[in-house]
Design a protein around this motif. Structure first.
Motif, PDB file in Angstrom:
ATOM      1  N   GLN A  33      73.560 -34.313  43.894  1.00 25.51           N
ATOM      2  CA  GLN A  33      74.557 -35.229  44.455  1.00 25.51           C
ATOM      3  C   GLN A  33      73.943 -36.255  45.396  1.00 25.51           C
ATOM      4  OE1 GLN A  33      77.395 -32.386  46.055  1.00 25.51           O
ATOM      5  NE2 GLN A  33      78.834 -32.772  44.379  1.00 25.51           N
ATOM      6  N   ASP A  34      72.695 -36.049  45.781  1.00 24.84           N
ATOM      7  CA  ASP A  34      72.008 -37.015  46.635  1.00 24.84           C
ATOM      8  C   ASP A  34      71.399 -38.165  45.833  1.00 24.84           C
ATOM      9  OD1 ASP A  34      72.623 -35.703  48.967  1.00 24.84           O
ATOM     10  OD2 ASP A  34      70.776 -34.524  48.996  1.00 24.84           O
ATOM     11  N   VAL A  35      71.437 -38.067  44.491  1.00 26.75           N
ATOM     12  CA  VAL A  35      70.938 -39.172  43.670  1.00 26.75           C
ATOM     13  C   VAL A  35      71.902 -40.344  43.822  1.00 26.75           C
ATOM     14  CG1 VAL A  35      70.357 -39.947  41.345  1.00 26.75           C
ATOM     15  CG2 VAL A  35      69.847 -37.596  42.040  1.00 26.75           C
ATOM     16  N   GLU A  36      71.410 -41.451  44.305  1.00 27.45           N
ATOM     17  CA  GLU A  36      72.261 -42.587  44.661  1.00 27.45           C
ATOM     18  C   GLU A  36      72.918 -43.221  43.435  1.00 27.45           C
ATOM     19  OE1 GLU A  36      71.887 -46.895  47.016  1.00 27.45           O
ATOM     20  OE2 GLU A  36      70.149 -45.572  46.791  1.00 27.45           O
ATOM     21  N   GLY A  37      74.220 -43.507  43.561  1.00 26.01           N
ATOM     22  CA  GLY A  37      74.922 -44.288  42.553  1.00 26.01           C
ATOM     23  C   GLY A  37      75.481 -43.505  41.383  1.00 26.01           C
ATOM     24  N   SER A  82      77.376 -39.629  39.971  1.00 23.02           N
ATOM     25  CA  SER A  82      78.173 -38.502  40.455  1.00 23.02           C
ATOM     26  C   SER A  82      78.091 -37.342  39.469  1.00 23.02           C
ATOM     27  CB  SER A  82      79.638 -38.919  40.650  1.00 23.02           C
ATOM     28  OG  SER A  82      80.209 -39.298  39.412  1.00 23.02           O
ATOM     29  N   ARG A 102      71.161 -43.672  36.341  1.00 22.42           N
ATOM     30  CA  ARG A 102      70.688 -44.497  37.465  1.00 22.42           C
ATOM     31  C   ARG A 102      69.814 -45.647  36.971  1.00 22.42           C
ATOM     32  NH1 ARG A 102      70.717 -47.427  40.711  1.00 22.42           N
ATOM     33  NH2 ARG A 102      70.171 -47.359  42.926  1.00 22.42           N
TER      34      ARG A 102
END
Length: 235
Positions: free
Chosen positions: A60-64, A66, A128
Motif C-alpha cells: 500500500q506504500d507504492v505510490e499511485g 491501490s 505504476r
C-alpha cells in the motif's frame, strides 16, 4: 413358590443392572482413556492471514496504486507450516512425546509466500509504470529484468531482503513448538507437559478428542489441532 420365583427374578435383574452399571463406569473412566496414541501426528500452522496483512501494508506504500486485503486473497492461499508430534504410549493413559516444526515445511511455506508477494508486487509495478507513461513491455519477464537492472537482484530476493518478514522466523517457531515431555489422558482430555526453553520453564497444554483429532482447548485462545497420520504416511 411364586414368592421365591419373584425374589429370584428380582435378584437376577439387580445383578444384571449392577453388572451393566459397572460396565458403563469402566467404559467411561478406563476404556475411553485406554487408546493407543503411539505414532506420528501432524498439525498445520496457518500463516495465510498474517502474510497477507504484512504484505498488504508494504504494498500500500507504492505510490499511485491501490490494493485491498480482498485483492490479496487471489495471491496468497493455504500458506501452512507443519508441526509433527511423535507419541509413545508407556501406560494405558500416559506416555512420552517429541514435537517439532518441520524445517522443509517452513521453507516451502516461505517460498510460496514470497512468490505470491512477487506476483502482487509485479502487478502494482506494471500499473505504476503505465501511470508514469512507460510504453515498454510489462510482462513478467520484462518486469523482472527492470527490477534486476534497478536493484541488482531478482524481485524475490529484493522483497526478501528489503521488504517485510512475512512469517515468523523458523527459530521463533521452534522456540514455541519444539520440545519433548510427557502426557496423560483422563476423561478424554489429554494434557502434555514440556519444557519449551522459554522463561517460566514448563508449559502445559490440554487437548480434547474431536472425531479422530486432538484439538487444543479454546482456553488457550488458539485454534490448533493434531490429526493422526496413517501408517503409510509415516513410512
Amino acid at each position: 413358590m411364586r414368592k421365591i420365583v419373584k425374589n429370584t427374578v428380582f435378584t437376577l435383574l439387580l445383578f444384571t443392572l449392577s453388572a451393566f452399571t459397572a460396565l458403563l463406569v469402566y467404559l467411561h473412566f478406563f476404556a475411553s482413556d485406554n487408546r493407543d496414541l503411539s505414532g506420528e501426528w501432524v498439525a498445520e500452522l496457518d500463516m495465510t492471514q498474517q502474510a497477507k496483512v504484512i504484505a498488504l501494508s508494504w504494498l500500500q506504500d507504492v505510490e499511485g496504486v491501490s490494493i485491498s486485503l480482498e485483492d490479496m486473497d487471489s495471491y496468497m492461499q493455504d500458506l501452512t507450516i507443519q508441526v509433527t508430534l511423535n507419541m509413545e504410549q508407556t501406560d494405558h493413559s500416559a506416555g512420552t512425546f517429541y514435537c517439532k516444526v518441520l524445517p522443509e515445511s517452513y521453507d516451502a511455506c516461505s517460498q510460496a509466500a514470497y512468490e505470491a508477494f512477487v506476483a502482487a508486487f509485479q502487478v502494482l509495478l506494471a500499473e505504476r509504470l503505465h501511470m508514469a507513461g512507460y510504453t515498454g513491455s510489462t510482462d513478467r519477464e520484462a518486469l523482472e529484468a527492470l527490477v534486476m537492472e534497478t536493484f541488482g537482484m531478482p524481485a524475490a530476493d529484493y522483497l526478501m531482503t528489503c521488504g517485510p518478514a512475512l512469517l515468523p522466523s523458523l527459530e521463533e517457531l521452534q522456540t514455541w513448538y519444539d520440545g519433548s515431555g510427557t502426557y496423560e489422558v483422563a476423561e478424554d482430555i489429554l494434557t502434555r507437559q514440556y519444557d519449551t526453553g522459554l522463561p517460566g520453564g514448563m508449559k502445559a497444554e490440554r487437548y480434547i478428542w474431536k472425531d479422530a483429532d486432538l484439538v487444543l482447548l479454546e482456553e488457550s485462545g488458539a485454534h490448533f489441532f493434531f490429526r493422526r497420520l496413517p501408517e503409510k504416511e509415516t513410512q
